[in-house]
Design a protein around this motif. Structure first.
Motif, PDB file in Angstrom:
ATOM      1  N   SER A  49      -0.525  48.575 -65.446  1.00  0.00           N
ATOM      2  CA  SER A  49      -0.186  48.690 -66.762  1.00  0.00           C
ATOM      3  C   SER A  49      -1.653  48.159 -67.495  1.00  0.00           C
ATOM      4  O   SER A  49      -2.699  47.911 -66.762  1.00  0.00           O
ATOM      5  CB  SER A  49       0.630  47.503 -67.169  1.00  0.00           C
ATOM      6  OG  SER A  49       1.037  47.487 -68.446  1.00  0.00           O
ATOM      7  N   VAL A  95      -4.345  45.051 -66.252  1.00  0.00           N
ATOM      8  CA  VAL A  95      -4.018  44.484 -65.183  1.00  0.00           C
ATOM      9  C   VAL A  95      -4.484  45.217 -63.925  1.00  0.00           C
ATOM     10  O   VAL A  95      -4.452  46.699 -63.796  1.00  0.00           O
ATOM     11  CB  VAL A  95      -2.442  44.451 -64.680  1.00  0.00           C
ATOM     12  CG1 VAL A  95      -1.984  44.218 -63.255  1.00  0.00           C
ATOM     13  CG2 VAL A  95      -1.536  43.759 -65.744  1.00  0.00           C
ATOM     14  N   ASP A 121       8.667  46.133 -61.116  1.00  0.00           N
ATOM     15  CA  ASP A 121       8.318  46.859 -62.487  1.00  0.00           C
ATOM     16  C   ASP A 121       9.861  46.893 -63.221  1.00  0.00           C
ATOM     17  O   ASP A 121      10.756  47.040 -62.849  1.00  0.00           O
ATOM     18  CB  ASP A 121       7.749  48.165 -62.263  1.00  0.00           C
ATOM     19  CG  ASP A 121       6.999  48.633 -63.559  1.00  0.00           C
ATOM     20  OD1 ASP A 121       7.102  48.022 -64.511  1.00  0.00           O
ATOM     21  OD2 ASP A 121       6.077  49.750 -63.458  1.00  0.00           O
ATOM     22  N   ARG A 153       9.729  37.199 -70.625  1.00  0.00           N
ATOM     23  CA  ARG A 153       8.723  36.096 -69.910  1.00  0.00           C
ATOM     24  C   ARG A 153       9.672  35.097 -69.136  1.00  0.00           C
ATOM     25  O   ARG A 153       9.496  34.592 -68.296  1.00  0.00           O
ATOM     26  CB  ARG A 153       7.698  35.372 -71.114  1.00  0.00           C
ATOM     27  CG  ARG A 153       6.672  36.297 -71.186  1.00  0.00           C
ATOM     28  CD  ARG A 153       5.639  35.386 -71.693  1.00  0.00           C
ATOM     29  NE  ARG A 153       4.475  36.386 -71.856  1.00  0.00           N
ATOM     30  CZ  ARG A 153       4.252  37.242 -72.935  1.00  0.00           C
ATOM     31  NH1 ARG A 153       4.903  36.967 -73.976  1.00  0.00           N
ATOM     32  NH2 ARG A 153       2.989  37.900 -72.914  1.00  0.00           N
ATOM     33  N   GLY A 156       0.708  37.481 -60.663  1.00  0.00           N
ATOM     34  CA  GLY A 156       1.047  37.204 -62.417  1.00  0.00           C
ATOM     35  C   GLY A 156       2.158  37.708 -62.610  1.00  0.00           C
ATOM     36  O   GLY A 156       2.794  38.642 -62.111  1.00  0.00           O
ATOM     37  N   ASP A 157       2.535  37.470 -63.960  1.00  0.00           N
ATOM     38  CA  ASP A 157       3.598  38.191 -64.706  1.00  0.00           C
ATOM     39  C   ASP A 157       3.254  38.732 -66.184  1.00  0.00           C
ATOM     40  O   ASP A 157       2.290  37.987 -66.787  1.00  0.00           O
ATOM     41  CB  ASP A 157       4.679  37.168 -64.936  1.00  0.00           C
ATOM     42  CG  ASP A 157       5.400  36.219 -63.966  1.00  0.00           C
ATOM     43  OD1 ASP A 157       5.057  36.866 -62.552  1.00  0.00           O
ATOM     44  OD2 ASP A 157       5.904  35.241 -64.109  1.00  0.00           O
ATOM     45  N   TRP A 158       3.575  39.979 -66.186  1.00  0.00           N
ATOM     46  CA  TRP A 158       2.819  40.497 -67.374  1.00  0.00           C
ATOM     47  C   TRP A 158       3.928  41.222 -68.373  1.00  0.00           C
ATOM     48  O   TRP A 158       4.932  41.790 -67.768  1.00  0.00           O
ATOM     49  CB  TRP A 158       2.144  41.483 -66.758  1.00  0.00           C
ATOM     50  CG  TRP A 158       0.899  42.314 -67.792  1.00  0.00           C
ATOM     51  CD1 TRP A 158       1.268  43.681 -68.198  1.00  0.00           C
ATOM     52  CD2 TRP A 158       0.064  41.708 -68.326  1.00  0.00           C
ATOM     53  NE1 TRP A 158       0.279  43.709 -69.188  1.00  0.00           N
ATOM     54  CE2 TRP A 158      -0.582  42.541 -69.298  1.00  0.00           C
ATOM     55  CE3 TRP A 158      -0.596  40.449 -68.052  1.00  0.00           C
ATOM     56  CZ2 TRP A 158      -1.865  42.476 -69.880  1.00  0.00           C
ATOM     57  CZ3 TRP A 158      -2.082  40.243 -68.597  1.00  0.00           C
ATOM     58  CH2 TRP A 158      -2.528  41.166 -69.545  1.00  0.00           C
ATOM     59  N   SER A 209       4.410  44.402 -70.750  1.00  0.00           N
ATOM     60  CA  SER A 209       3.760  45.671 -71.173  1.00  0.00           C
ATOM     61  C   SER A 209       4.931  46.396 -72.065  1.00  0.00           C
ATOM     62  O   SER A 209       6.049  46.353 -72.068  1.00  0.00           O
ATOM     63  CB  SER A 209       3.368  46.213 -70.103  1.00  0.00           C
ATOM     64  OG  SER A 209       2.769  47.472 -70.143  1.00  0.00           O
TER      65      SER A 209
END
Ligand code: CP
Length: 533
Positions: free
Chosen positions: A374, A377, A387, A399, A417-419, A421
């Protein structure tokens, strides 16, 4: 115990525990028994009797009752069985004893059928599991059966049986169709909740729900009625109902339980009672041949069916109450295996179909490299990437949910981490969790991930290559995880009950989860209540 008899030793925790054809068989037996009682046909009556002074029938009423308790006690006495009653106030609950230990004790004294009323929802279902194990490990010759005599707001299956019997009696024994108005406190009333599945014995069902918003039928039961093919209409008062022309010829009233609803409702109680109480002015609008029913008790000061109707042909509730004992005599006779061996089921139970909710994508022909995970990242060299989390939801919710996933999977203390996208193919949001390191998720952990992040993909990455890729969907059942909890505080499996009962959920057609004990509906996010606090 007769092995051919499908009723022998069975519990009745919810009305669906007996199939439609089993209930129709029971009703045919009740009809015969009622005639034999009325004609004092001793020979016929003897064919129903358990007639065994060592056969233990135990009444355990942890809430008040007149009809259910006394009709069961009289039914049990009819059987010439050993009839006992546990005195709840003097029992060892006050010393902190669990339900399982209490009932196991009584099972050890050769008691076979327990009739249990309690505020705790799903108690009988749990006891059936826990106490059967006790009977087996102590080599007791009979597995105990449990009859739910009313559990909180959940169900009252024996009341449902006697209601169905009375409707059939008044339908000239036809189960072709039923048009029923349910009036009163449909929110708290367990007798009307049992109707959602109970009325399935009728081939065509029309249900009119009459209650103000504050006392309305919970959505779960309305949906269940619709799923069962009933036609459902909703009205906020009797007045509104009678302003249209399609009026039921059978009305089922329930007692408002406003005392359970706090001060705000109590201030409105007169208005609420008026909307569900029958009055003289309504009489001209009622069809010839209409019958009223009520599980009773009715309130002596504010009855929803006023006493001036007692002497009218509308009165179906007195015979309904009397039918309670006949129905319960037959139920005990069936569970004891005294009758029922001539019943042969024609409908097979549906076998559970094994579902592949964890599917591994075949990478053998073309091992995938995790290139552009993504924007912003860096691809990870070793680790996991989860994902497509909550794809299509809003970023804030994604989140929040990623934090829950991380906790449920025990990933909070790991680096990564948390993302949020957008996908390559469209502009909808999705969540991605990265955890570099060495991971090897077993089947149980994959099941946890399926249950907390349905629709996601899981990539296991080694030396810069995706070595395993899974697509995960909602499992049909979720259980055997200590951090699950039913959110209904009255449920036997709720942690506040301190009974040590593990939560268990079943997926519905709408992809929600119902508690296996109390039937409360949850989203897949809500079942992790221990983390959601
Ligand atoms: N119908 C019913 O359950 O009444 P009781 O509370 O008197 O048992």
């Amino acid at each position: 115990m007769d092995k051919q008899n499908v009723f022998a030793g069975r519990s009745l925790c919810v009305i669906e525990d007996f199939s439609k054809e089993e209930r129709m068989y029971l009703f045919s037996q009740v009809k015969t028994l009622k005639q034999a009682m009325e004609q004092r046909d001793e020979q016929k009556l003897a064919s129903y009797r358990i007639d065994d002074k060592d056969f233990g029938i135990y009444e355990v009423f942890l809430e008040n009752s007149t009809r259910t308790k006394e009709s069961f006690r009289n039914a049990a006495n009819f059987h010439h069985a050993k009839v006992s009653e546990m005195s709840a106030e003097n029992a060892s609950f006050s010393k902190g004893e669990s339900y399982a230990d209490t009932f196991n004790t009584m099972i050890g004294y050769y008691n076979s059928i327990f009739i249990v009323r309690s505020k705790v929802e799903g108690l009988c279902k749990y006891l059936e599991e826990a106490c059967s194990a006790y009977a087996q490990r102590n080599s007791l010759y009979r597995k105990p059966a449990f009859i739910n005599a009313g559990d909180g707001k959940h169900e009252h299956p024996t009341q449902e049986l006697l209601d169905e019997f009375t409707f059939l009696e008044d339908n000239n024994w036809s189960n072709d169709s039923l048009h029923l108005a349910l009036v009163g406190d449909l929110f708290h009333g367990r007798t009307v909740h049992s109707k959602a599945d109970g009325l399935k014995i009728f081939k065509s069902v029309k249900v009119d729900l009459i209650a103000p918003e504050e006392l309305a039928m919970p959505e779960f039961y309305v949906e269940r009625m619709k799923e069962n093919g009933y036609s459902v209409r909703i009205f906020s008062s009797i007045e509104e109902y009678l302003a249209q022309d399609d009026i039921a010829s059978k009305w089922y009233f329930t007692r408002p339980q406003l005392e359970r609803m706090g001060d705000r409702i109590l201030q409105k109680q007169e208005e609420l009672r008026r909307s569900i109480t029958f009055t003289k002015e309504f009489l001209p609008k009622i069809k010839e041949g209409t019958k009223f029913y009520h599980p009773l008790p009715r309130h002596k000061v504010t009855p929803t069916i006023p006493t001036f109707l007692d002497e009218t042909p509308l009165n179906g509730w007195e015979r309904q109450s009397i039918n309670g004992m006949y129905v319960r005599i037959v139920l005990l006779s069936l569970i004891a295996g005294r009758i029922g061996s001539d019943f042969v089921p024609t409908v097979k139970k549906e076998e559970a179909v094994r579902e592949d909710y964890i599917t591994e994508i075949d990478l053998t022909s073309k091992p995938m490299k995790e290139k552009h995970v993504s924007e912003g990242v860096q691809p990870i060299h070793n680790g996991i990437v989860i994902d497509h989390i909550l794809k299509g939801d809003n970023p804030g919710e994604i989140r929040r949910h990623m934090r829950l996933i991380s906790t449920v999977l025990g990933l909070d203390e790991q680096k990564g981490g948390d993302w949020v996208s957008t996908g390559n193919d469209d502009q909808t949001y999705k969540g991605i969790i990265f955890r570099p390191g060495s991971y090897d998720l077993d089947r149980k952990q994959l099941k946890r991930l399926s249950a907390v992040a349905p629709g996601c993909t899981l990539n296991l990455i080694k030396d810069g290559r995706v070595i395993h890729k899974f697509r995960l969907y909602l499992p049909p059942r979720i259980y055997n995880f200590e951090d699950l909890a039913c959110t209904n505080e009255a449920c036997i499996s709720n942690p506040e009950q301190n009974e040590g009962v593990p939560a268990m959920f079943q997926r519905t057609k709408e992809n929600t989860f119902v508690c296996a004990y109390c039937n409360k509906t949850h989203t897949f996010k809500e079942i992790w209540k221990r983390h959601n606090k």
